[in-house]
Design a protein around this motif. Structure first.
Motif, mmCIF file in Angstrom:
data_model
loop_
_atom_site.group_PDB
_atom_site.id
_atom_site.type_symbol
_atom_site.label_atom_id
_atom_site.label_comp_id
_atom_site.label_asym_id
_atom_site.label_seq_id
_atom_site.Cartn_x
_atom_site.Cartn_y
_atom_site.Cartn_z
ATOM 1 N N CYS A 1 34.594 55.151 3.545
ATOM 2 C CA CYS A 1 35.069 56.355 1.983
ATOM 3 C C CYS A 1 33.542 57.379 2.472
ATOM 4 C CB CYS A 1 34.695 55.594 1.128
ATOM 5 S SG CYS A 1 33.306 54.437 0.320
ATOM 6 N N GLN A 2 34.047 58.645 1.756
ATOM 7 C CA GLN A 2 32.801 59.548 1.675
ATOM 8 C C GLN A 2 31.437 58.804 1.743
ATOM 9 O OE1 GLN A 2 33.738 62.734 2.320
ATOM 10 N NE2 GLN A 2 31.463 63.038 2.917
ATOM 11 N N ALA A 3 31.434 58.292 0.497
ATOM 12 C CA ALA A 3 29.956 57.014 0.452
ATOM 13 C C ALA A 3 29.114 57.127 1.510
ATOM 14 C CB ALA A 3 29.979 56.683 -0.680
ATOM 15 N N CYS A 4 30.632 55.915 2.153
ATOM 16 C CA CYS A 4 29.970 55.479 3.263
ATOM 17 C C CYS A 4 29.271 56.008 4.134
ATOM 18 C CB CYS A 4 30.453 54.140 3.602
ATOM 19 S SG CYS A 4 31.206 52.634 2.117
ATOM 20 N N ALA A 5 30.284 56.845 4.104
ATOM 21 C CA ALA A 5 30.583 58.021 5.708
ATOM 22 C C ALA A 5 29.382 58.395 5.630
ATOM 23 C CB ALA A 5 30.896 58.627 5.917
ATOM 24 N N ASP A 6 27.958 59.152 4.235
ATOM 25 C CA ASP A 6 26.857 59.552 3.759
ATOM 26 C C ASP A 6 25.799 58.489 4.731
ATOM 27 O OD1 ASP A 6 28.311 61.688 3.299
ATOM 28 O OD2 ASP A 6 27.824 61.665 1.325
ATOM 29 N N GLY A 7 26.586 57.236 4.065
ATOM 30 C CA GLY A 7 25.358 55.854 4.575
ATOM 31 C C GLY A 7 25.331 55.411 5.666
ATOM 32 N N HIS A 8 25.867 55.827 5.768
ATOM 33 C CA HIS A 8 26.518 55.827 7.621
ATOM 34 C C HIS A 8 25.320 56.201 8.786
ATOM 35 C CE1 HIS A 8 28.368 52.549 10.785
ATOM 36 N NE2 HIS A 8 28.583 53.249 11.208
ATOM 37 N N ARG A 9 25.434 57.976 7.763
ATOM 38 C CA ARG A 9 24.634 58.614 9.160
ATOM 39 C C ARG A 9 23.317 59.011 8.393
ATOM 40 N NH1 ARG A 9 28.860 62.124 6.451
ATOM 41 N NH2 ARG A 9 30.624 62.274 8.268
ATOM 42 N N THR B 1 21.503 55.342 7.922
ATOM 43 C CA THR B 1 20.955 53.914 9.032
ATOM 44 C C THR B 1 20.132 54.401 10.032
ATOM 45 O OG1 THR B 1 23.099 53.412 9.539
ATOM 46 C CG2 THR B 1 22.541 52.747 7.201
ATOM 47 N N ARG B 2 19.649 52.778 10.503
ATOM 48 C CA ARG B 2 18.693 53.323 11.670
ATOM 49 C C ARG B 2 19.348 52.980 12.839
ATOM 50 N NH1 ARG B 2 12.729 53.125 12.428
ATOM 51 N NH2 ARG B 2 12.393 52.664 10.393
ATOM 52 N N GLN B 3 20.533 52.095 12.488
ATOM 53 C CA GLN B 3 21.215 51.600 13.384
ATOM 54 C C GLN B 3 22.219 52.185 13.652
ATOM 55 O OE1 GLN B 3 21.992 47.530 12.085
ATOM 56 N NE2 GLN B 3 20.082 46.759 12.722
ATOM 57 N N THR B 4 22.516 53.221 12.579
ATOM 58 C CA THR B 4 24.307 53.530 13.216
ATOM 59 C C THR B 4 23.752 55.010 12.840
ATOM 60 O OG1 THR B 4 24.436 53.791 10.328
ATOM 61 C CG2 THR B 4 25.092 52.118 12.182
#
Length: 756
Positions: free
Chosen positions: A128-136, A138-141
């Protein structure tokens, strides 16, 4: 080497049937690749395996099944990767019909996530949009490639997704394949690397591909060369086949022309011999008339004197007898001393002497030679010289062979010998006309022995002699003697060709009947579409003739202002506007009934169980007969029927396998069942204005011509004229032959006779 086309794109591989199994025609499930590089479902291959072997459904190569079964065949990871990409593009939330976020359930503890708007190409997860923003963030992803989900579904990122997609280990789910074990040639994940391949030298996949790619490219280049050679060989085969067909057509025309010249020469000899016979008889009659006049004059003089002397002796008195005795004695002595005849007249009787070759079965005016053509290294620039050499060699061999047949050449008539020389010269001229001037100038003139020596060199050809034979391997029959007029066979002149399928047809036409319909028109019975169609001789569609609903017209014939046709076991007579005048029930023992018209008497004939029934315009039975009667040759089965301008009936008899010609009373005029049928059942028949009969032989793609009495004259149409499975024919205006083919096409030929 031919240039190779560009490699297929990923989009083409995904959109084609590359991912479909050729056995079940469904998307591949557990794809297994055979040694021949064809890929199928594992379950489908298991059904084909028998006795430790299976045959590839595409290339038919026999492949041994490994001891572990079809599951031991190599897994096609390439296809698996494409299938994963296709599945990811088509995946989504089954509940809402839209994709859901894959991380929301892990973070919030909910069973379902929010609507996905993006996709991580590295994790292969919808976000989703929120998880996509958080995915970018994080250190690992943070280095993962997150793209718009709509664009991903549209295929914009297929190539990039393939680059980031890792093949999964089948033994350890969730582990990507990262290494290649060199001794085992097996792909390994990190778990597989530890055991049992711990001591084996392994390479990362990128290094292994870099090391092995040159070898594969070299092998691929070799296959490309083989493909180029195969394509070149295929083109050569096509060229050879095209040359064969072209030469066959040329030889076919030469045979036709040669046969016509033979007939012309034979008929010229016939006219010459008949002229000599007439001249001899006229001269003998003239001399005999002179001798008869002289004999009659002398007979009259002697008879008058004898009558006078007899009357004097019987009626005269002594004095009268004695007074005339001196004159009578003198006259009678004078008549006795006169020679009554100039001697016996010579009686010269004409005798016909036939050349022995005409009765010799081993003497052939037409003969084929088959030559095995060697590939031309110089592009065929020496082909003209070779053709000239072969023509001279063939001429020498033919002359030697003819001399061995009992000294026949020495005893041949002058006309036949001249014709053979003219024929060979004509063939050489035709071959020479196709040879460039600069090449023809180099053709050496050698005798037969020199040609035999030449044939033993490197450009040697094997030569096979054979008789000109028909499809049934029987010798072609010689034309019959009943050649009318100048004796030349009717010749076809192509007029036009047109299809009979119209926009309103539901099915492909099946033409079962043809007949002339007014001036320059054809009426076509299309049994499949249940319609009677009208066409001009040029192929223009003129509409239809209305028939009763549900009728499937079989055979058709046109009379003055009316149309007769058979359908099932009924005979119909309708007007040109479709009004039914009458219908008659026919015998059910016959599958189809042939119909023919007698326009001169406004009657229609139909074949019924071996009989020919003739009806008048009122529908009354006028006559009924079996050609030749029941006692002649038994019952008949007239599948096709036609009438001649002379009022005769011509039928194709499938019971006796013959063509029969009879008059209006059933008396057989002629019947042909000879080798000219080539073992085929006689087909459709048509008759032109002179009475020549045109018989269709469907099995061998021919239309042969017979004289009005049923004697075979020769071929009229063959496959060289475009005949392919001819069905029915009709004669229009007495000089146009229309031939329908099985594909619904109609060819129209003008019949050229000797006086047209």
């Amino acid at each position: 080497m031919v240039s190779q086309g560009s490699s297929p794109s990923l989009l083409e591989a995904l959109s084609s049937d590359f991912l479909a199994c050729k056995i079940c025609l469904e998307q591949l499930q557990v794809p297994k690749t055979l040694p021949c590089l064809h890929t199928y479902c594992q379950a489908c291959l298991a059904q084909l395996a028998e006795g430790g072997h299976l045959r590839c459904p595409e290339c038919r190569e026999v492949v041994p099944v490994p001891p572990g079964g079809v599951a031991a065949f190599k897994t096609n990871f390439f296809v698996n990767g494409l299938l994963d990409l296709v599945t990811a593009r088509a995946g989504g939330d089954l509940r809402a019909g839209k994709p859901a976020c894959a991380l929301c359930p892990l973070m919030g503890g909910t069973s379902t996530g929010g609507p996905a708007t993006a996709r991580c190409l590295d994790c292969a997860d919808d976000l989703c949009q929120a998880c996509a923003d958080g995915h970018r963030c994080t250190r690992q992803t943070h280095a993962h490639r997150v793209v718009d989900l709509v664009g991903y579904r549209a295929g914009w990122y297929d190539e990039e997704a393939r680059e980031r997609q890792a093949a999964q280990c089948p033994q350890h789910p969730g582990e990507a394949l990262r290494f290649l074990c060199q001794p085992c040639s097996q792909l390994l994940c990190r778990e597989c690397r530890l055991d049992p391949h711990l001591d084996h030298p392994c390479l990362p996949l990128a290094e292994a591909v870099q090391a092995r790619r040159p070898g594969l490219e070299e092998l691929l280049a070799g296959v490309d060369n083989n493909l180029a050679e195969l394509e070149a060989a295929r083109m050569v085969e096509k060229e050879v086949l095209a040359r064969l067909r072209e030469q066959a057509a040329r030889v076919g025309m030469q045979v036709e022309e040669a046969a016509e010249r033979v007939l012309r020469a034979l008929l010229a000899q016939k006219q010459e011999v008949l002229g000599q016979l007439r001249a001899h008889v006229e001269a003998a009659e003239e001399a005999a008339r002179g001798r008869l006049a002289e004999l009659e004059s002398q007979e009259q003089v002697a008879r008058t004197a004898a009558t006078f002397a007899r009357r004097v002796l019987s009626l005269g008195r002594e004095a009268e007898i004695l007074s005339l005795e001196g004159a009578i004695s003198q006259r009678l002595q004078q008549l006795q001393g006169c020679p009554w005849t100039p001697g016996p007249a010579p009686c010269v009787l004409p005798q016909l002497e036939l050349h022995p070759g005409l009765l010799d079965k081993n003497c052939h005016l037409l003969q084929l030679s088959f030559e095995e053509e060697q590939p031309q290294k110089d592009g065929g620039k020496d082909r003209a010289g070779i053709q000239g050499d072969d023509a001279a060699q063939s001429q020498g061999e033919d002359q030697t062979k003819t001399e061995k047949q009992g000294g026949g050449v020495q005893s041949q008539s002058r006309d036949v010998a001249n014709f053979q020389k003219e024929e060979k010269a004509q063939i050489q001229r035709e071959d020479g006309a196709q040879t460039p001037k600069e090449d023809r100038a180099q053709i050496p003139r050698e005798d037969g022995e020199a040609q035999a020596q030449r044939s033993g060199r490197s450009n040697r050809r094997r030569k096979f002699k054979g008789r000109l034979k028909s499809v049934s391997r029987e010798p072609s029959p010689t034309p019959g003697p009943n050649l009318e007029g100048s004796g030349l066979l009717p010749k076809p002149i192509f007029s036009c060709s047109f299809p009979t399928r119209m926009p309103g047809d539901k099915w492909s036409p099946r033409i079962t009947g043809l007949c002339p319909f007014g001036p320059q028109e054809i009426l076509v019975a299309d049994e499949q579409n249940k319609v009677l169609k009208r066409f001009s001789l040029n192929g223009d569609y003129k509409g239809t003739v209305q028939i009763p609903e549900g009728c499937s017209p079989c055979s058709v014939a046109a009379l003055q202002g009316a149309v007769a046709f058979s359908a099932g076991s009924r005979l119909y007579l309708i007007t040109a506007d479709g009004e039914v005048l009458w219908r008659r029930a026919l015998s059910h023992s016959q599958a189809s009934h042939a119909v023919a018209a007698l326009p001169s008497r406004d009657r229609v004939a139909v074949s019924v169980s071996g009989y020919v029934e003739v009806y008048n315009m009122e529908g009354s039975l006028a006559t009924r007969f079996i050609p030749g009667g029941k006692a002649s040759r038994g019952l008949r089965a007239l599948v096709f029927l036609a009438t001649s301008p002379q009022g005769n009936f011509v039928g194709s008899d499938w019971q006796q396998n013959s063509l029969v010609v009879s008059d209006g009373l059933g008396q057989v005029i002629g019947e042909y069942s000879g080798p000219g049928l080539h073992g085929c059942q006689p087909g459709s028949v048509s008759v032109d204005k002179k009475g020549y009969i045109f018989l269709t032989l469907r099995e061998i793609n021919k239309v042969v011509v017979l004289d009005p009495k049923g004697s075979l004259l020769g071929d009229f149409l063959t496959a060289y004229h475009g005949l392919e499975k001819p069905r029915v024919t009709t004669m229009v205006d007495g000089r146009y032959l229309a031939v329908s083919l099985s594909n619904g096409t109609i060819h129209v030929f003008r019949v050229r006779s000797s006086d047209s």
